[in-house]
Design an enzyme around this catalytic site. Structure first.
Site, PDB file in Angstrom:
ATOM      1  N   LEU A 128     -20.855  15.578  60.796  1.00  0.00           N
ATOM      2  CA  LEU A 128     -21.642  16.541  60.452  1.00  0.00           C
ATOM      3  C   LEU A 128     -20.900  17.649  60.173  1.00  0.00           C
ATOM      4  O   LEU A 128     -21.165  18.232  59.073  1.00  0.00           O
ATOM      5  CB  LEU A 128     -22.321  17.318  61.921  1.00  0.00           C
ATOM      6  CG  LEU A 128     -23.913  16.292  62.513  1.00  0.00           C
ATOM      7  CD1 LEU A 128     -24.593  16.879  63.864  1.00  0.00           C
ATOM      8  CD2 LEU A 128     -25.173  16.238  61.033  1.00  0.00           C
TER       9      LEU A 128
ATOM     10  N   VAL B  89     -29.818  17.991  64.383  1.00  0.00           N
ATOM     11  CA  VAL B  89     -29.370  16.563  64.855  1.00  0.00           C
ATOM     12  C   VAL B  89     -27.765  16.687  66.273  1.00  0.00           C
ATOM     13  O   VAL B  89     -27.261  17.409  66.142  1.00  0.00           O
ATOM     14  CB  VAL B  89     -29.465  15.261  64.499  1.00  0.00           C
ATOM     15  CG1 VAL B  89     -30.307  15.209  63.098  1.00  0.00           C
ATOM     16  CG2 VAL B  89     -27.630  15.988  63.182  1.00  0.00           C
ATOM     17  N   GLU B  90     -27.494  15.566  67.105  1.00  0.00           N
ATOM     18  CA  GLU B  90     -26.763  15.645  67.975  1.00  0.00           C
ATOM     19  C   GLU B  90     -26.672  17.050  68.385  1.00  0.00           C
ATOM     20  O   GLU B  90     -25.634  17.144  68.947  1.00  0.00           O
ATOM     21  CB  GLU B  90     -25.593  15.152  66.719  1.00  0.00           C
ATOM     22  CG  GLU B  90     -25.093  13.723  66.094  1.00  0.00           C
ATOM     23  CD  GLU B  90     -23.959  13.586  65.439  1.00  0.00           C
ATOM     24  OE1 GLU B  90     -23.182  14.668  66.357  1.00  0.00           O
ATOM     25  OE2 GLU B  90     -23.645  12.233  65.182  1.00  0.00           O
ATOM     26  N   GLY B  91     -28.285  17.418  68.654  1.00  0.00           N
ATOM     27  CA  GLY B  91     -27.843  18.366  69.840  1.00  0.00           C
ATOM     28  C   GLY B  91     -28.055  19.706  69.320  1.00  0.00           C
ATOM     29  O   GLY B  91     -27.681  20.295  68.090  1.00  0.00           O
TER      30      GLY B  91
ATOM     31  N   ARG C 253     -18.668  13.871  67.298  1.00  0.00           N
ATOM     32  CA  ARG C 253     -18.982  15.820  66.215  1.00  0.00           C
ATOM     33  C   ARG C 253     -17.779  16.093  65.301  1.00  0.00           C
ATOM     34  O   ARG C 253     -18.785  17.392  64.792  1.00  0.00           O
ATOM     35  CB  ARG C 253     -19.991  15.921  67.983  1.00  0.00           C
ATOM     36  CG  ARG C 253     -20.806  15.675  67.878  1.00  0.00           C
ATOM     37  CD  ARG C 253     -21.667  16.329  69.213  1.00  0.00           C
ATOM     38  NE  ARG C 253     -21.637  17.840  69.787  1.00  0.00           N
ATOM     39  CZ  ARG C 253     -22.590  18.719  70.201  1.00  0.00           C
ATOM     40  NH1 ARG C 253     -23.590  17.856  70.121  1.00  0.00           N
ATOM     41  NH2 ARG C 253     -22.198  19.539  70.346  1.00  0.00           N
TER      42      ARG C 253
END
Length: 844
Positions: free
Chosen positions: A400, A518-520, A396
């Site tokens: 992103l 995305v990703e939380g 992360r």
């Protein structure tokens, strides 16, 4: 109210100083403040107070009952230095109460808290961050091999990409691009060289993604996934040697295309709650009966799923018949499942906001696979949650944030040039104050994003696994990317909203919510994760207290809890004093390693760190577990922590760059913006704190002089805008790694060319206006007509006129927007050939 209390306190001190013994009183108070500020030990504190109280008793004129009361307090203070005594009277009793109030912690919650490492985020929780630790870290640098990849294959890839063709005509990357990605190592950046990968540093990985993202969101998303949390990453850290030898070379060569299936329609990305199951059962595999896993799952939003040849799958492993042992619920597990395995449905696509990177659902019904398909083998059954949270803390921080930063660099680079060449009301748009303020914000936020990206990637290369900063970067960098995209659209106006081959902003603008989601999702990350994880993981005492209270060895637990508890008390008192002193002095007296123009920002970060640490302790002490439910309060504290972290990254990045003086306006804008946000979020926290008396006390200790920090000024914004609306070293550094090469199909390169020509053209246009238009010699309304008249009147020479014509031609070409015949509007679906099913594929 804070200012009034401060004045009353000052008056009381002044009155005390006029009385006999007042000097001793002031010395005693000053010593207490200094000892608390400097965080000296309890023993030193007690000894110093004994000496001063003795002097006060001998020389002061205060009545003996008061002096006796002070000696009693001192005796109690000395008693606290006797650990057996204080453990019996205080620690054991408090620990029993603490244990009753302490909420239960599941194994998955514990693994999430223990994932990764505590880095600079932990320093900010102390109230006294050690700058030397941050500044001593090696600056992130590219190796010659990594630089060659950026200058060679990465540059070539960017020249191959036509975003309009990808997003509108094809709905996919063209075949030659797919082949180039697979064969030139773009899917192998994190794979070790011994398996045929590139084995790039985290910083190089980040720079590659940023460059591709400045050209095409579809391409950058496609490259990001194989190099983030997925089969290659999990195999690299947890796979058996047999699994690594089988899969990693194939992944590196592009023979296998991976995806990782975590998110589902019921639990989202909450791996701890996924309903997908892998039941231990007997079944037939390649003609023989074995004990394996019967998988049933439904996944969605899986990037690369439609074309993947191997699927990384997260599921809950169950053993109801106890074929493997006593445990029925083994836990979250990760496995690799070949595409052609019977029972798997894969190949359909989602279409996320007109950004056609390969993304789609995967379902499986009674998919039977051997236990050897578990990543790491059967011995890693039930370890999937730990795998995910440990690797997510790294992934992360890179994918992103890098993609968002690359998009921001492209937007800032293009907007600075476009604003300079675009004219309204006979003036460059870049001269309008409203536009300057927007461009300044774009430049400042892009600097913050790039600093956070590069410095945090450098920390990963230094061995850190920064779990809390990964959440900060995911939320704040993507949110800043959203702001930069909005600002770029505003300045470009109609140019940005008309889709077509000439539009270089719209697809990036459309893609912004994807990164937000995305990703939380960002709302979840801000409200629950940043502070919720940081408060326990990064606080110097909270996790120690929790572990000590739960220690099954009672004696060892009491000893550890006693040390943590009294350390915590001293820590809280110290931060209260430090917060007050630094707020009153604006932190001018605090020594920091920097003596140059950024010195004050180092000091301000320390000041807010002390105030933040004090506010956190008060909130946790009074609200306890209820603080988790007060999401808005947690979010504001998380914002304060993030603002300090990002400001620190800006200062470190500026230091790593060699402190170029030309960049100072951008650095000052960035730091002022972030620290102003820290102040405002602390203010919002105090305004909404449930206990109003405690809120008043905290406000007096945090803001005794009121709100003294201000956002960047308009004048500073104009200086920043000037740096990015002309060719400059600052502009080049800010947008380094963006694809800005001059080539026919690259708008960023063409805009830079026009920007350079503008410096020559503007004086010529000014001459025409002054000597021609104002005198009546030039009457044409458009620039080409004015040029011709200016040549006839002798205002311009023919070479000057030719340069101005060339500038006007290139400018108008860049300003043009697309139009279509009615029948051209719309895209015709073009099905992409699916990879052949690999039925019966066998993992080693």
């Amino acid at each position: 109210m804070g200012a009034i209390l401060t004045l009353l306190a000052a008056a009381a001190v002044a009155y005390a100083a006029t009385r006999v013994g007042g000097v001793i009183t002031l010395v005693l108070l000053a010593a207490v403040v200094y000892l608390a500020y400097a965080r000296l030990s309890l023993l030193v504190f007690s000894a110093t107070c004994t000496v001063l109280l003795g002097a006060y008793t001998a020389l002061g004129d205060t009545a003996w009952p008061w002096k006796a009361f002070l000696w009693v307090l001192l005796a109690a203070l000395w008693a606290l230095n006797v650990r057996p005594l204080r453990k019996g009277l205080i620690t054991r009793r408090f620990m029993r109460t603490y244990l009753r109030l302490l909420p239960a912690m599941s194994p998955t919650e514990r693994e999430a808290l223990e994932a990764g490492t505590v880095w600079w985020d932990g320093e900010l929780f102390t109230g006294a961050p050690r700058w030397e630790r941050l500044l001593a870290a090696a600056p992130p640098r590219l190796s010659p091999e990594e630089q060659a990849f950026l200058d060679g294959p990465c540059e070539e890839l960017c020249r191959m990409l036509d975003d309009w063709d990808i997003t509108h005509r094809r709905g996919d990357l063209p075949p030659q691009v797919w082949e180039f990605l697979k064969t030139r190592g773009f899917f192998a950046m994190i794979i070790p060289k011994r398996f045929g990968g590139l084995e790039f540093s985290a910083y190089a990985h980040s720079c590659v993604l940023a460059k591709i993202a400045s050209r095409s969101t579809t391409a950058s998303s496609t490259v990001a996934v194989p190099n983030s949390l997925g089969p290659a990453e999990l195999l690299n850290h947890y796979g058996t040697e047999e699994q690594k030898s089988h899969y990693l070379p194939r992944l590196a060569r592009g023979e296998e295309v991976p995806c990782f299936a975590l998110t589902g329609p019921r639990a989202g990305s909450d791996a701890a709650s996924i309903p997908d199951t892998g039941v231990v059962a007997r079944g037939t595999w390649q003609g023989r009966e074995i004990v394996g896993l019967k998988l049933n799952f439904a996944k969605r939003y899986i990037t690369l799923a439609p074309i993947a040849t191997v699927v990384g799958l997260a599921f809950r492993m169950l053993d109801p018949d106890h074929l493997l042992g006593e445990r029925a619920d083994i836990g979250i597990t990760c496995a690799l499942v070949p595409r052609g395995t019977a029972g798997m449905s894969i190949g359909r696509r989602h279409f996320p906001l007109n950004i056609p990177f390969q993304n789609g659902p995967i379902q499986g019904r009674d998919v039977f696979v051997p236990l050897d398909f578990i990543i790491g083998g059967p011995q890693m059954a039930g370890q999937g949650w730990r795998m995910l949270v440990e690797q997510l803390s790294v992934g992360r921080c890179i994918s992103l944030p890098s993609n968002a930063t690359g998009g921001a660099k492209a937007a800032t680079w293009s907007t600075g040039a476009y604003a300079r060449i675009r004219r309204q009301f006979n003036a460059s748009v870049s001269r309008f104050e409203g536009v300057q303020s927007i461009i300044a914000r774009m430049a400042g936020l892009t600097y913050v994003m790039d600093a956070a990206r590069s410095v945090t990637a450098g920390a990963i290369d230094g061995g850190e696994k920064p779990s809390v900063p990964s959440a900060m970067l995911k939320y704040h960098v993507t949110e800043m990317g959203r702001q930069v995209a909005n600002d770029a659209m505003d300045v470009h106006g109609g140019k940005a909203i008309c889709l077509g081959p000439r539009n270089y902003l719209a697809r990036g603008y459309q893609s912004v919510p994807i990164a937000i989601t995305v990703e939380g999702a960002n709302v979840l990350t801000r409200n629950l994760i940043i502070f919720g994880q940081g408060a326990i993981r990064c606080h110097p005492f909270v996790l120690r207290e929790m572990n000590a209270a739960r220690d099954p060895d009672r004696r060892r637990g009491v000893d550890a809890f006693d040390a943590a508890l009294f350390g915590h008390i001293g820590f809280a008192v110290s931060n209260a004093v430090r917060s007050l002193v630094m707020a009153l002095t604006l932190a001018r007296l605090h020594r920091v390693p920097d003596k140059g123009p950024t010195r004050r920002y180092f000091q301000h970060v320390v000041r807010f760190s002390a105030s933040f640490a004090f506010a956190v302790d008060v909130a946790m002490l009074t609200l306890g577990g209820y603080l988790k439910k007060k999401e808005s309060l947690s979010a504001r504290l998380g914002d304060v922590l993030s603002a300090m972290y990002l400001a620190s990254m800006v200062l470190k990045h500026f230091n790593d760059e060699g402190g170029p003086q030309e960049d100072l306006p951008i650095v000052e804008w960035a730091c002022r913006h972030l620290l102003y946000q820290a102040q405002e979020q602390l203010h919002g926290f105090l305004r909404n704190f449930p206990s109003r008396p405690l809120a008043a006390l905290m406000r007096w200790l945090i803001f005794p002089r009121g709100l003294t920090y201000f956002a960047p000024s308009d004048r500073l914004g104009r200086r920043v805008a000037e740096l990015v609306t002309r060719p400059s070293e600052s502009r080049a550094r800010l947008c380094r790694f963006a694809f800005t090469s001059l080539s026919p199909g690259n708008p960023l390169g063409l805009l830079e060319e026009a920007l350079a020509l503008a410096l020559e053209a503007e004086p010529l246009e000014q001459r025409i206006r002054v000597e021609g238009v104002r005198t009546g010699k030039v009457t044409a309304l458009d620039l080409p007509g004015r040029i011709e008249q200016a040549v006839r009147e002798g205002i311009l020479s023919e070479p000057e006129a030719q340069r101005l014509r060339e500038y006007d031609r290139k400018t108008m070409e860049l300003i043009r927007v697309d139009d279509f015949a009615p029948e051209e509007i719309g895209a015709e679906a073009q099905p992409r050939p699916q990879p052949a099913a690999r039925a019966g594929a066998v993992a080693p």
